[in-house]
Design an enzyme around this catalytic site. Structure first.
Site, PDB file in Angstrom:
ATOM      1  N   HIS A   1       5.367 134.625  -2.986  1.00  3.56           N
ATOM      2  CA  HIS A   1       4.135 133.889  -2.723  1.00  3.56           C
ATOM      3  C   HIS A   1       4.337 132.398  -2.987  1.00  3.56           C
ATOM      4  CE1 HIS A   1       1.618 137.791  -3.529  1.00  3.56           C
ATOM      5  NE2 HIS A   1       2.372 137.853  -2.457  1.00  3.56           N
ATOM      6  N   TYR A   2       5.551 131.919  -2.781  1.00  7.35           N
ATOM      7  CA  TYR A   2       5.830 130.505  -3.027  1.00  7.35           C
ATOM      8  C   TYR A   2       5.080 129.640  -2.018  1.00  7.35           C
ATOM      9  CZ  TYR A   2       9.443 131.773   0.405  1.00  7.35           C
ATOM     10  OH  TYR A   2      10.112 132.264   1.497  1.00  7.35           O
TER      11      TYR A   2
END
Length: 578
Positions: free
Chosen positions: A513-514
């Site tokens: 989920h960067y």
């Protein structure tokens, strides 16, 4: 019993749930008439909009804009259709284990030592993740300055094609009831909405176990208004200052699979634009490669500076994830993320289970956390000899099937508060940039992890979950089993169960989920226009300061549709005023 197998090799299991927080038979090719290989493209062509990146945001954006304009969508990877490793739930993890140049995923290792991946396929990360679908909270929408009504309409537009209610079976039900018993209340049932308490969220896997990705949203497109080119990496955005006081984007250079260069330009028109939707790594990277970024970096790579913008590549964040593997005394169903506990202390609790969640019984390659790709516990990358890899693979393959019965309960922190940066490593858009996320640099992030691990302990010890745990395995044993496995490249400490803080640091992973690198109010304005540049926007997760909701893919797809509608309305208003 296979306790020793669990203990030595639990990380061989970590991959699936863990692979990109989303695969039977391959999904049928929709037969898009507008989708072509870049080798068929003309040397020069002209469009109203050029979208760089056919990922989770780029596909809904292109489908929307095609309704009243000519759109070129350039995707560096191939098609997801016909690839069972992408579309079939039973093969989950196989695509992320594929390290070939044509793989739909591209592995990278952050400077923190955490192994991760980025999409290289039409549909982007929605082709690789664990499939969980959940909207952003109302506060997130309000702080973003979005129109709440259009946001809701855009979510619904997405959900008609890609979102489903998952079938909840015994193991996931036990996690759900354990969360409620642990105090994560109320129980909100099945909902896409972000609500405090425990809920069953959506999934992009249908009842047949087939994945539905952002590429499926292209069915909304007007075929005559859209051209999608595959295997078309963009090397540079072109700018002009003719007739303008500041740089204006007016074209792109891209290559096809044979390495032949092509150019695409914007047609004349004040509303025509280039839109960058290449993700949290790709978008800041391409801005820099095109001359927009920190002067120091541009000079280091002999890139002609278009705009000195020191904020490009800053604010990189990745939500750290930590998990505990729980061996089960009885078989459990195969499941990916279905249930989530949304807490008031800034952590989200999720789970996955099943004998083949480690890459699929059909493939047995155990995804990204396999010794086959050099994940050898504390061994640093340069010490991963072929001999060491072969030995680890031999150990993995010798484990009985019973060693893979069980599941994971994980916690992911919201935000996060800790941030890092991205830097170029070369002038090739095909090379990964260098990225540092600084996991747990801010002590508040670390405290959230500790709080989340305590909740997981309570779930494991709950009456609701008792059927799926061995009474002989204490929480301390489970933590040590997890900590001793080859999860990342960071050095380990002995007896980490004595300190949850150290456990969080030693077992940190990514849930893919960067985000960040082109953050709103720093690199782009509230309309996602690049500050200081005309006719250029960035619309994707690189603009996020914080990850939306428990899992971002729903909101990234929504954003593509949302901004597509807004841009389309602007164009219609401009045409009506003439």
């Amino acid at each position: 019993m296979a306790f020793f197998g669990w203990y030595r090799f639990v990380a061989s299991l970590l991959n699936a749930l863990l692979l990109f927080h989303t695969f039977s038979s391959a999904q049928t090719d929709p037969g898009y008439t507008f989708m072509h290989q870049a080798t068929t493209a003309p040397t020069v062509a002209y469009y109203d909009y050029i979208i760089i990146g056919g990922g989770t945001a780029g596909c809904p954006l292109a489908a929307t804009l095609s309704q009243n304009a000519s759109v070129l969508l350039l995707e560096r990877g191939g098609s997801p259709y016909g690839n069972a490793n992408i579309t079939d739930l039973a093969a989950f993890g196989a695509a992320l284990s594929d390290l070939s140049p044509t793989s739909p995923s591209q592995r990278f290792v952050s400077e923190d030592g955490v192994v991760s991946a980025r999409g290289r396929v039409l549909g982007g990360g929605s082709c690789l993740n664990a499939g969980f679908y959940s909207r952003a909270g109302h506060d997130y929408v309000r702080l973003a300055g979005w129109d709440a009504r259009l946001v809701n309409e855009s979510y619904e537009w997405v959900e008609k094609v890609v979102a489903f209610q998952p079938p909840l079976k015994q193991w996931q039900s036990a996690v759900r009831d354990g969360l409620v018993e642990a105090g994560i209340r109320p129980y909100n049932g099945f909902t896409y909405d972000h609500m405090y308490g425990t809920k069953v969220g959506g999934t992009i896997f249908d009842q047949h176990g087939h994945r539905h990705t952002a590429a499926d949203l292209l069915r909304y497109a007007k075929p005559s208004g859209l051209t999608v080119l595959l295997h078309a990496p963009v090397h540079q955005i072109l700018f002009t200052t003719r007739g303008s006081t500041r740089p204006k984007a007016h074209g792109v250079i891209f290559a096809d699979a044979n390495g032949v260069g092509h150019r695409a330009y914007l047609r004349r028109g004040s509303k025509n634009e280039i839109i960058l939707s290449s993700g949290a790594l790709g978008s800041p990277q391409l801005l820099m490669l095109s001359g927009i970024g920190p002067k120091r970096q541009l000079q280091a790579h002999n890139i002609t500076m278009v705009l000195d913008q020191p904020m490009v590549g800053l604010g990189m964040s990745d939500n750290p994830m930590n998990a505990v593997f729980i061996p089960s005394p009885q078989p459990v169903e195969v499941s990916l993320i279905q249930v989530v506990g949304i807490t008031h202390n800034g952590t989200y609790i999720e789970a996955a289970s099943g004998e083949n969640f480690a890459g699929g019984a059909r493939t047995q390659d155990y995804g990204m956390f396999s010794p086959k790709i050099g994940q050898l516990s504390t061994v640093p990358p340069k010490q991963r000899t072929q001999e060491a890899i072969d030995k680890a693979v031999e150990v993995m393959q010798s484990l009985p099937q019973s060693a893979f019965v069980g599941g994971f309960i994980l916690e992911k922190i919201m935000g996060p508060i800790s941030t890092g940066h991205l830097e170029l490593t070369s002038r090739s858009p095909n090379d990964n940039p260098s990225v540092t996320f600084n996991y747990f640099k801010d002590p508040r992030d670390l405290q959230r992890c500790v709080d989340g691990m305590k909740i997981i302990e309570n779930v494991i010890e709950s009456n609701a979950f008792s059927t799926f745990r061995f009474d002989s395995l204490s929480i301390i044993t489970l933590l040590n089993m997890t900590a001793s496995s080859p999860i990342n490249l960071l050095p380990k400490h002995a007896n980490v169960s004595r300190s949850l803080e150290q456990f969080c640091k030693d077992t940190v992973m990514t849930i893919w989920h960067y985000h960040g690198g082109c953050i709103v109010d720093r690199v782009v304005d509230r309309d996602y226009k690049v500050i200081g540049i005309d006719s250029l926007r960035v619309i994707d997760g690189s603009t996020f300061r914080n990850s939306p909701g428990t899992n971002p893919q729903a909101t990234v797809m929504m954003l593509g549709r949302y901004m597509g509608v807004k841009i389309m309305r602007e164009r219609q208003a401009s045409n009506g005023a003439k």
